[in-house]
Design an enzyme around this catalytic site. Structure first.
Site, PDB file in Angstrom:
ATOM      1  CB  ILE A 182       7.567   6.410  14.427  1.00 55.21           C
ATOM      2  CG1 ILE A 182       8.495   5.233  14.278  1.00 55.21           C
ATOM      3  CG2 ILE A 182       7.478   7.755  13.115  1.00 55.21           C
ATOM      4  CD1 ILE A 182       9.971   6.631  13.866  1.00 55.21           C
TER       5      ILE A 182
ATOM      6  CG  ASP B 121       2.419   1.526   9.025  1.00 55.65           C
ATOM      7  OD1 ASP B 121       2.013   2.089   9.998  1.00 55.65           O
ATOM      8  OD2 ASP B 121       3.009   2.167   8.194  1.00 55.65           O
TER       9      ASP B 121
ATOM     10  CG  ASP C 256       7.987  20.450   9.679  1.00 53.29           C
ATOM     11  OD1 ASP C 256       6.668  19.320   9.302  1.00 53.29           O
ATOM     12  OD2 ASP C 256       9.392  20.997   9.828  1.00 53.29           O
ATOM     13  CG  LEU C 257      10.849  17.312   7.785  1.00 55.09           C
ATOM     14  CD1 LEU C 257      10.702  16.136   8.595  1.00 55.09           C
ATOM     15  CD2 LEU C 257      11.873  18.489   8.261  1.00 55.09           C
TER      16      LEU C 257
ATOM     17  NE  ARG D 267       0.459  10.702   9.271  1.00 54.12           N
ATOM     18  CZ  ARG D 267      -0.366  10.019   9.019  1.00 54.12           C
ATOM     19  NH1 ARG D 267      -0.955   9.435   8.565  1.00 54.12           N
ATOM     20  NH2 ARG D 267       0.676   8.915   7.976  1.00 54.12           N
ATOM     21  N   PRO D 268       2.546  16.622  10.977  1.00 54.81           N
ATOM     22  CG  PRO D 268       4.468  17.859  11.684  1.00 54.81           C
ATOM     23  CD  PRO D 268       3.795  16.118  11.970  1.00 54.81           C
TER      24      PRO D 268
ATOM     25  CB  CYS E  25      -5.104   7.099   9.894  1.00 54.37           C
ATOM     26  SG  CYS E  25      -5.969   5.233   8.649  1.00 54.37           S
TER      27      CYS E  25
ATOM     28  CE  LYS F 133      -2.911   2.852   3.376  1.00 54.66           C
ATOM     29  NZ  LYS F 133      -1.223   3.413   3.962  1.00 54.66           N
ATOM     30  CG  ASN F 134       2.910   2.597   3.334  1.00 53.89           C
ATOM     31  OD1 ASN F 134       1.093   3.258   3.199  1.00 53.89           O
ATOM     32  ND2 ASN F 134       3.354   2.625   4.202  1.00 53.89           N
TER      33      ASN F 134
HETATM   34  C1  UD1 Z   1       4.545   6.999   6.023  1.00 55.81           C
HETATM   35  C2  UD1 Z   1       3.781   5.468   5.827  1.00 55.81           C
HETATM   36  C3  UD1 Z   1       2.840   5.089   7.103  1.00 55.81           C
HETATM   37  C4  UD1 Z   1       4.162   5.113   8.397  1.00 55.81           C
HETATM   38  C5  UD1 Z   1       4.870   6.454   8.784  1.00 55.81           C
HETATM   39  C6  UD1 Z   1       5.968   5.834   9.132  1.00 55.81           C
HETATM   40  C7  UD1 Z   1       2.697   5.467   3.667  1.00 55.81           C
HETATM   41  C8  UD1 Z   1       1.979   6.202   3.204  1.00 55.81           C
HETATM   42  N1  UD1 Z   1       2.719   5.783   5.160  1.00 55.81           N
HETATM   43  O1  UD1 Z   1       3.826   8.167   6.508  1.00 55.81           O
HETATM   44  O2  UD1 Z   1       2.248   4.526   7.015  1.00 55.81           O
HETATM   45  O3  UD1 Z   1       3.517   5.446   9.228  1.00 55.81           O
HETATM   46  O4  UD1 Z   1       5.757   5.948   7.223  1.00 55.81           O
HETATM   47  O5  UD1 Z   1       6.945   4.749   8.918  1.00 55.81           O
HETATM   48  O6  UD1 Z   1       3.876   5.978   3.434  1.00 55.81           O
HETATM   49  N2  UD1 Z   1       7.441  14.191  10.429  1.00 55.81           N
HETATM   50  C9  UD1 Z   1       7.651  16.061  10.458  1.00 55.81           C
HETATM   51  N3  UD1 Z   1       7.542  16.780   9.771  1.00 55.81           N
HETATM   52  C10 UD1 Z   1       7.373  16.491   7.844  1.00 55.81           C
HETATM   53  C11 UD1 Z   1       6.953  14.804   7.880  1.00 55.81           C
HETATM   54  C12 UD1 Z   1       7.250  14.011   9.051  1.00 55.81           C
HETATM   55  O7  UD1 Z   1       7.561  16.027  11.773  1.00 55.81           O
HETATM   56  O8  UD1 Z   1       7.032  16.898   7.451  1.00 55.81           O
HETATM   57  C13 UD1 Z   1       7.154  13.502  11.388  1.00 55.81           C
HETATM   58  C14 UD1 Z   1       5.855  12.597  11.718  1.00 55.81           C
HETATM   59  O9  UD1 Z   1       5.315  13.605  12.397  1.00 55.81           O
HETATM   60  C15 UD1 Z   1       6.133  11.646  12.547  1.00 55.81           C
HETATM   61  C16 UD1 Z   1       7.741  11.464  11.615  1.00 55.81           C
HETATM   62  O10 UD1 Z   1       7.935  12.908  10.653  1.00 55.81           O
HETATM   63  O11 UD1 Z   1       6.341  11.796  13.687  1.00 55.81           O
HETATM   64  C17 UD1 Z   1       7.250  10.076  10.519  1.00 55.81           C
HETATM   65  O12 UD1 Z   1       6.630  10.764   9.365  1.00 55.81           O
HETATM   66  P1  UD1 Z   1       7.396   9.850   8.384  1.00 55.81           P
HETATM   67  O13 UD1 Z   1       8.260   9.431   7.812  1.00 55.81           O
HETATM   68  O14 UD1 Z   1       7.049  11.198   7.512  1.00 55.81           O
HETATM   69  O15 UD1 Z   1       5.328   9.294   7.896  1.00 55.81           O
HETATM   70  P2  UD1 Z   1       4.203   9.303   6.660  1.00 55.81           P
HETATM   71  O16 UD1 Z   1       5.336   9.339   5.294  1.00 55.81           O
HETATM   72  O17 UD1 Z   1       3.323  10.630   7.246  1.00 55.81           O
END
Ligand code: UD1
Length: 378
Positions: free
Chosen positions: A328, A306, A125-126, A122-123, A117, A23-24
């Site tokens: 995470i 997950d 910003d990056l 879930r920011p 979900c 899925k991801n």
């Molecule tokens: C992806 C997966 C999700 C999984 C997660 C962590 C997909 C569609 N989803 O989510 O199933 O649970 O990886 O393995 O692939 N963060 C920031 N700023 C940002 C982006 C992220 O602070 O701009 C933080 C998030 O709040 C979180 C951490 O980084 O604490 C990990 O997030 P990230 O790896 O980006 O997860 P997703 O890509 O949203």
């Protein structure tokens, strides 16, 4: 579609299950297709509502989408860049990959904030910082991101956290940028390698996927190709856990065991009996005296967040106390009160999940707050 799953407990699981495409990976591969100038075919597409929503979004962009069984053919050759503001955007978090892809292809995106979900904050910003580093201007107007660039120029981008979403979104924006982009502290998840494999077949020049430094040399055009999605390691892990908790002999097919090493070693530590045969794993349910273990989620190759929720009910079968720390998503704990409703001795204490087993769970009405919490409750 029914929103209720009714389960009669106490039956042993036996049989064979085939794992679908990841899925991801899928939710990033489909947006990546729009970067091509000719049709892309993807095999192993899972039957999930995220794919339906992405197909709607691609059709809104005037791409032709053909689906049959597990394949998807998208022709992006007559794509039109329109604002993405329909309900389909809210249906999944990963609709945000269309931001990187549209920015990379058209240097302009208008798209409302994504849904998905609730796992705690879930920011993005990056992702935004990455787009800005490539030369884009990012504004938030009337609930929508408006991202524009005169030129996209390769840059060195250090991610403060190895985010899966930010790594992929920056890749999508950078593959057609001028010159070289380097993503440092990039995420290393197998799904990222799968996306890079597709982009490479399309003609992108990318090195280092699967390591913490990914280098992208921008190219002018990307072409169509065919691609087979990797198996879903989270679905596979969920079935491994389910078979360990409630199975007699369960065969799980289409697995890449290397993608599940952290889970498999935890299961072995607990005393779960498994055998790897080719691309299958057989789980034997004859040992039910499990050892209690602690689980700490980390970025890949650590224990996947997950799988934290699906793992919890199995831990409840072990004798003794243990804890689960999700580094995470600390707030990914909505399954805990529901499991307590089913009789588990479990609580959230100071940002950790603390359990004391073994518990014989009993049926109760429970609520699945998010995808993986639902799997845990099933
Ligand atoms: C992806 C997966 C999700 C999984 C997660 C962590 C997909 C569609 N989803 O989510 O199933 O649970 O990886 O393995 O692939 N963060 C920031 N700023 C940002 C982006 C992220 O602070 O701009 C933080 C998030 O709040 C979180 C951490 O980084 O604490 C990990 O997030 P990230 O790896 O980006 O997860 P997703 O890509 O949203």
């Amino acid at each position: 579609m029914s929103e209720i799953i009714a389960i009669e407990g106490g039956h042993k699981l036996n049989g064979t299950v085939e794992i679908s495409g990841a899925k991801n990976a899928t939710v990033a591969l489909i947006p990546a297709i729009i970067l091509a100038d000719s049709p892309v075919t993807i095999y192993g597409v899972p039957e999930i509502s995220d794919v339906d929503a992405l197909a709607v979004l691609l059709e809104e962009l005037n791409c032709t989408v053909l689906r049959s069984h597990d394949s998807l053919i998208v022709d992006p050759s007559r794509m039109e860049n329109v604002p993405l503001v329909s309900d389909a955007v809210d249906k999944l978090r990963a609709s945000y990959y269309l931001m990187g892809a549209l920015l990379g292809k058209c240097k302009k995106v208008v798209m409302k904030a994504p849904g998905g979900c609730f796992l705690g904050p879930r920011p993005i910003d990056l992702h935004i910082k990455g787009f800005e580093a490539l030369g884009a201007k990012v504004e938030f107007v009337d609930g929508a991101h408006v991202i524009t660039a005169d030129r996209l120029v390769g840059a060195k981008i250090y991610l403060d956290f190895a985010s899966v979403g930010a790594t992929i979104n920056i890749l999508l924006a950078a593959v057609k940028a001028e010159g070289k982009t380097v993503i440092e502290n990039a995420a290393k998840e197998p799904e990222i390698i799968d996306v890079v494999n597709l982009l490479t077949k399309m003609g992108a020049k990318i090195r280092g996927a699967g390591t913490d430094t990914i280098t992208i040399e921008g190219v002018e055009h990307l072409k169509g190709c065919t691609h087979e999605i990797i198996p879903d390691r989270i679905e596979a892990g969920t079935f491994l856990i389910m078979a360990a908790a409630a199975g007699e002999r369960v065969i799980i097919q289409n697995i890449i065991p290397q993608h599940l090493e952290s889970l498999i070693s935890k299961l072995k530590e607990m005393g779960v009996k498994m055998e790897n045969v080719g691309d299958s794993i057989i789980v034997y349910g004859d040992n039910k005296n499990f050892n209690a273990v602690d689980v700490r989620t980390q970025v890949y190759p650590g224990f996947a967040t997950d799988l934290q929720q699906p793992m919890t009910p199995l831990l409840l079968k072990a004798s003794g106390r243990g804890k689960i720390i999700d580094t995470i998503y600390e707030k990914r704990v909505n399954h805990v009160p529901e499991l307590a409703r089913m009789g588990a001795d479990i609580q959230v204490l100071g940002g950790q999940i603390v359990y004391n087993g073994p518990t014989q769970l009993s049926g109760a009405p429970v609520k699945a707050s998010d995808l993986r919490a639902g799997a845990a409750l099933v």
